[in-house]
Design a protein around this motif. Structure first.
Motif, PDB file in Angstrom:
ATOM      1  N   GLU A 108      31.919  68.415  39.779  1.00 47.76           N
ATOM      2  CA  GLU A 108      33.071  67.523  39.814  1.00 47.76           C
ATOM      3  C   GLU A 108      33.279  66.820  38.482  1.00 47.76           C
ATOM      4  N   ASN A 109      32.644  67.355  37.429  1.00 51.48           N
ATOM      5  CA  ASN A 109      32.780  66.776  36.100  1.00 51.48           C
ATOM      6  C   ASN A 109      32.488  65.279  36.139  1.00 51.48           C
ATOM      7  N   GLY A 110      31.316  64.942  36.725  1.00 50.12           N
ATOM      8  CA  GLY A 110      30.990  63.539  36.907  1.00 50.12           C
ATOM      9  C   GLY A 110      29.575  63.202  36.473  1.00 50.12           C
ATOM     10  N   THR A 111      29.190  61.976  36.746  1.00 54.84           N
ATOM     11  CA  THR A 111      27.845  61.489  36.428  1.00 54.84           C
ATOM     12  C   THR A 111      27.325  60.647  37.583  1.00 54.84           C
ATOM     13  N   TYR A 112      26.004  60.517  37.639  1.00 56.23           N
ATOM     14  CA  TYR A 112      25.352  59.687  38.635  1.00 56.23           C
ATOM     15  C   TYR A 112      24.202  58.971  37.935  1.00 56.23           C
ATOM     16  N   GLU A 113      24.216  57.637  37.972  1.00 57.65           N
ATOM     17  CA  GLU A 113      23.164  56.843  37.341  1.00 57.65           C
ATOM     18  C   GLU A 113      22.669  55.793  38.341  1.00 57.65           C
ATOM     19  N   GLU A 114      21.362  55.581  38.317  1.00 51.54           N
ATOM     20  CA  GLU A 114      20.793  54.610  39.247  1.00 51.54           C
ATOM     21  C   GLU A 114      19.573  53.932  38.641  1.00 51.54           C
ATOM     22  N   ASP A 115      19.449  52.637  38.897  1.00 47.97           N
ATOM     23  CA  ASP A 115      18.252  51.852  38.575  1.00 47.97           C
ATOM     24  C   ASP A 115      17.662  51.380  39.901  1.00 47.97           C
ATOM     25  N   THR A 116      16.391  51.723  40.135  1.00 47.35           N
ATOM     26  CA  THR A 116      15.759  51.450  41.419  1.00 47.35           C
ATOM     27  C   THR A 116      14.455  50.690  41.227  1.00 47.35           C
ATOM     28  N   TRP A 117      14.219  49.702  42.076  1.00 48.73           N
ATOM     29  CA  TRP A 117      12.948  48.979  42.132  1.00 48.73           C
ATOM     30  C   TRP A 117      12.295  49.263  43.477  1.00 48.73           C
ATOM     31  N   ASN A 118      10.956  49.341  43.495  1.00 48.86           N
ATOM     32  CA  ASN A 118      10.263  49.568  44.754  1.00 48.86           C
ATOM     33  C   ASN A 118       8.995  48.727  44.827  1.00 48.86           C
ATOM     34  N   LEU A 119       8.608  48.397  46.032  1.00 51.22           N
ATOM     35  CA  LEU A 119       7.396  47.626  46.322  1.00 51.22           C
ATOM     36  C   LEU A 119       6.583  48.414  47.341  1.00 51.22           C
ATOM     37  N   SER A 120       5.330  48.777  46.988  1.00 45.15           N
ATOM     38  CA  SER A 120       4.539  49.699  47.808  1.00 45.15           C
ATOM     39  C   SER A 120       3.132  49.173  48.067  1.00 45.15           C
ATOM     40  N   PRO A 121       2.869  48.609  49.228  1.00 45.08           N
ATOM     41  CA  PRO A 121       1.467  48.334  49.608  1.00 45.08           C
ATOM     42  C   PRO A 121       0.770  49.636  49.989  1.00 45.08           C
ATOM     43  N   TYR A 122      -0.533  49.727  49.724  1.00 44.52           N
ATOM     44  CA  TYR A 122      -1.273  50.947  50.037  1.00 44.52           C
ATOM     45  C   TYR A 122      -2.692  50.601  50.437  1.00 44.52           C
ATOM     46  N   VAL A 123      -3.317  51.517  51.150  1.00 40.26           N
ATOM     47  CA  VAL A 123      -4.701  51.350  51.583  1.00 40.26           C
ATOM     48  C   VAL A 123      -5.422  52.682  51.429  1.00 40.26           C
ATOM     49  N   ILE A 124      -6.675  52.627  50.975  1.00 40.18           N
ATOM     50  CA  ILE A 124      -7.519  53.807  50.790  1.00 40.18           C
ATOM     51  C   ILE A 124      -8.796  53.609  51.597  1.00 40.18           C
ATOM     52  N   TYR A 125      -9.093  54.546  52.460  1.00 37.44           N
ATOM     53  CA  TYR A 125     -10.320  54.478  53.259  1.00 37.44           C
ATOM     54  C   TYR A 125     -11.146  55.719  52.960  1.00 37.44           C
ATOM     55  N   ARG A 126     -12.346  55.513  52.416  1.00 36.10           N
ATOM     56  CA  ARG A 126     -13.208  56.620  52.027  1.00 36.10           C
ATOM     57  C   ARG A 126     -14.552  56.464  52.745  1.00 36.10           C
ATOM     58  N   PRO A 127     -14.676  57.003  53.978  1.00 35.19           N
ATOM     59  CA  PRO A 127     -15.929  56.866  54.732  1.00 35.19           C
ATOM     60  C   PRO A 127     -17.109  57.589  54.092  1.00 35.19           C
ATOM     61  N   SER A 128     -16.826  58.586  53.236  1.00 36.80           N
ATOM     62  CA  SER A 128     -17.880  59.288  52.509  1.00 36.80           C
ATOM     63  C   SER A 128     -17.311  59.750  51.178  1.00 36.80           C
ATOM     64  N   ASP A 129     -18.177  60.219  50.285  1.00 40.59           N
ATOM     65  CA  ASP A 129     -17.713  60.686  48.979  1.00 40.59           C
ATOM     66  C   ASP A 129     -16.807  61.904  49.098  1.00 40.59           C
ATOM     67  N   MET A 130     -16.873  62.599  50.211  1.00 38.85           N
ATOM     68  CA  MET A 130     -16.124  63.842  50.373  1.00 38.85           C
ATOM     69  C   MET A 130     -14.865  63.709  51.229  1.00 38.85           C
ATOM     70  N   LEU A 131     -14.630  62.567  51.841  1.00 37.86           N
ATOM     71  CA  LEU A 131     -13.508  62.408  52.770  1.00 37.86           C
ATOM     72  C   LEU A 131     -12.714  61.159  52.407  1.00 37.86           C
ATOM     73  N   THR A 132     -11.388  61.326  52.292  1.00 43.24           N
ATOM     74  CA  THR A 132     -10.516  60.216  51.914  1.00 43.24           C
ATOM     75  C   THR A 132      -9.276  60.196  52.797  1.00 43.24           C
ATOM     76  N   PHE A 133      -8.953  59.020  53.305  1.00 42.43           N
ATOM     77  CA  PHE A 133      -7.694  58.791  54.013  1.00 42.43           C
ATOM     78  C   PHE A 133      -6.909  57.747  53.222  1.00 42.43           C
ATOM     79  N   SER A 134      -5.594  57.913  53.146  1.00 40.42           N
ATOM     80  CA  SER A 134      -4.769  56.933  52.451  1.00 40.42           C
ATOM     81  C   SER A 134      -3.413  56.819  53.132  1.00 40.42           C
ATOM     82  N   ALA A 135      -2.809  55.646  52.980  1.00 40.28           N
ATOM     83  CA  ALA A 135      -1.471  55.391  53.516  1.00 40.28           C
ATOM     84  C   ALA A 135      -0.708  54.537  52.512  1.00 40.28           C
TER      85      ALA A 135
END
Length: 370
Positions: free
Chosen positions: A113-140
């Motif tokens: 369409e001979n056009g342009t699209y521009e956006e400025d975005t901010w985000n806020l992300s809490p996260y958690v890492i659970y590593r019950p052993s050196d070989m197993l990792t869960f994250s959200a």
């Protein structure tokens, strides 16, 4: 034309002939090209033992859609720059939780369409890492993003609107050691992402009205990684290659429900300085008439503050408060202060908002004394 799809969709022909198009389509491409979860996701792959870790992440993504068929011109190309800073705290040997703040800048040219699209975005992300052993990792990783969108078509018609996105990503990774006493590792993982993006209605400069639109994304992402670690002085280096499959349950790209994410890089960790990080390159393949590649890097610094007895000694002070804004409406604030007892380090996270104006502000301050 009442059906809403994304720029990645399969029915762009009719939209290209209209006076305006569904802006959420291009936005959906930008959101996937620079996911707000990218920085925190790379952080989850670093296994530092520091009580406090601060980190920064940057990425560049180049995207291009070349689909141009009879009655279906969907060509566009552009780039997305993304930046994140975050910090987290180790509550126990197995549990880490933190927060990141990110910014992304999108610049896309819409050839159809001979056009342009521009956006400025901010985000806020809490996260958690659970590593019950050196070989197993869960994250959200969860979060909220909001942005300002400016677009044009036919080189003269312009429009501006706002976007907001809610998202949640969960991952599980299991690492194996095929050869005993070998630094070679094989990791298998499974991730899932869901998000909802909404663009507010707006009026273009020629008076055309563009209705509110929304995009829902649901993805399943199995993946695998091969890595080999070795030591140079006090620095550990881990080159790796990875391969993942992305399955879109909604909004398929050019009719393709799946794509492959191939890449590799190197992770490093300096035991003497507390520095760690990674450099990575990846490319998406398998989608008709569509290509995408990304270069990214992350640097993290682990902080360990101890008292005179040699034990970790930091105080945390959460708070909430209310006040009146300049308009006389209630303003709500909440946050936390973190400081060590010898006053060498302090950090403050402050969230405030004016419900009446639907406005929110985030401020992070960090003070280190040597």
């Amino acid at each position: 034309m009442g059906k809403k799809t994304r720029t990645e969709g399969t029915t762009l022909g009719g939209l290209a002939m209209l006076a305006s198009f569904d802006t959420s389509r291009v936005l959906a491409v930008a959101q996937n090209a620079d996911s707000a979860t990218d920085g925190a996701e790379q952080r989850t792959l670093l296994s530092r033992e520091s009580p406090i870790t601060i980190w920064g992440h940057g990425s560049f993504t180049d995207i291009e859609n070349t689909r141009n068929r009879t009655g279906e011109d969907g060509r566009y190309d552009g780039s997305v720059w993304g930046y994140n800073v975050g910090a987290d705290y180790r509550f126990s040997p197995a549990l880490v939780a933190g927060m990141s703040v990110g910014y992304a800048q999108t610049d896309i040219t819409t050839t159809f369409e001979n056009g342009t699209y521009e956006e400025d975005t901010w985000n806020l992300s809490p996260y958690v890492i659970y590593r019950p052993s050196d070989m197993l990792t869960f994250s959200a990783i969860a979060g909220y993003a909001f942005g300002d969108v400016a677009r044009s078509r036919n080189s003269t018609v312009t429009g501006n609107t706002d976007s907001q996105t809610w998202y949640l990503q969960v991952d599980a990774r299991q690492t194996f050691q095929p050869i005993a006493d070998s630094p070679f590792r094989v990791t298998g993982g499974l991730g899932a992402l869901t998000s909802r993006n909404t663009l507010a209605a707006y009026t273009e400069s020629d008076g055309s009205r563009v209705a509110e639109s929304s995009v829902n994304t649901v993805q399943l992402k199995p993946n695998a990684e091969l890595a080999y670690s070795f030591q140079i002085s006090e620095t550990s280096l881990t080159p790796y290659v990875k391969a993942g499959y992305i399955h879109d349950f909604t909004d398929q790209t050019n009719g393709d429900a799946g794509a492959f994410d191939l890449g590799g890089g190197v992770r490093f960790a300096s035991g003497g300085t507390g520095l760690s990080g990674s450099i990575e390159g990846s490319r998406m393949v398998g989608r008709d008439d569509y290509r995408e590649y990304t270069l990214s890097g992350l640097v993290a610094y682990g902080i360990s503050f101890t008292g005179r007895d040699g034990n970790f000694a930091v105080t945390a002070s959460p708070y909430v408060g209310t006040s009146l804004s300049d308009r006389g409406t209630p303003e709500i604030s909440a946050g936390a202060m973190l400081a060590d007892i010898d006053d060498r380090f302090s950090s403050k996270l402050s969230l405030s908002g004016d419900p009446a104006a639907q406005r929110a502000d985030v401020m992070i301050t960090l003070d280190l004394k040597f």
